[in-house]
Design a protein around this motif. Structure first.
Motif, short mmCIF file in Angstrom:
data_model
loop_
_atom_site.label_atom_id
_atom_site.label_comp_id
_atom_site.label_asym_id
_atom_site.label_seq_id
_atom_site.Cartn_x
_atom_site.Cartn_y
_atom_site.Cartn_z
N ASN A 209 32.05 -1.97 -2.32
CA ASN A 209 30.52 -2.18 -3.09
C ASN A 209 29.46 -0.83 -2.49
O ASN A 209 29.26 -0.93 -1.65
CB ASN A 209 29.51 -3.19 -3.34
N ILE B 154 18.84 -1.58 1.35
CA ILE B 154 20.23 -1.49 1.31
C ILE B 154 20.28 -1.75 2.80
O ILE B 154 19.36 -0.51 3.15
CB ILE B 154 20.80 -0.42 0.96
N ASN C 258 15.27 -1.85 -3.47
CA ASN C 258 16.26 -2.44 -4.12
C ASN C 258 16.10 -1.52 -1.81
O ASN C 258 15.56 -0.93 -1.77
CB ASN C 258 17.64 -1.51 -3.67
N LYS D 159 26.64 1.96 -3.15
CA LYS D 159 25.26 2.51 -3.12
C LYS D 159 25.37 3.68 -3.15
O LYS D 159 25.69 3.72 -2.07
CB LYS D 159 24.25 1.47 -2.91
#
Length: 135
Positions: free
Chosen positions: A71, A108, A106, A73
């Protein structure tokens, strides 16, 4: 941002790190594995990389690219507004720990080697406008 300043700051820390390295010192196979999954702009340069198998991150002159088990980002450095550390970060016994990077809407989780957090936070403070909070 001058990449040589970031590299010099990282080298001066003289930390003996296993998973966190200047990009140019990262194993070629690991570099290829990362570069096959991302695309950089023509003027973007790789700076610092953390590599722990399926979990890795790459700090470039423009972005922080984070991969947690495929995944991926990509966060523009100018979008990072907060870095959060645990108030017991110095006492965590694990070899890896996490800090929270806030950008847009977001959060992270950035995985770090335990002894690398001071220099990584210092570099992120230098190249972003992020405030650092200790919770």
């Amino acid at each position: 941002m001058n990449p040589s300043i970031i590299e010099a700051k990282f080298r001066r820390s003289k930390l003996d790190l296993d998973k966190t390295k200047l990009w140019r010192t990262v194993n070629i196979d690991q570099q290829e594995s990362i570069l096959n999954k991302i695309s950089l702009t023509q003027d973007e340069k790789e700076l610092i990389c953390y590599y722990n198998g399926d979990n890795w991150w790459l700090l470039t002159t423009n972005n922080l690219i984070v991969c947690n088990k495929e995944n991926i980002k990509q966060i523009k450095l100018f979008e990072i507004f907060k870095i959060e550390l645990s108030n017991n970060i110095k006492n965590i016994n694990s070899s890896e720990l996490f800090i929270d990077i806030s950008c847009n809407d977001n959060i992270i989780k950035l995985e770090l080697e335990k002894s690398s957090w001071p220099i990584i936070v210092e570099i992120l403070k230098l190249i972003t406008t992020a405030e650092v909070n200790v919770n």
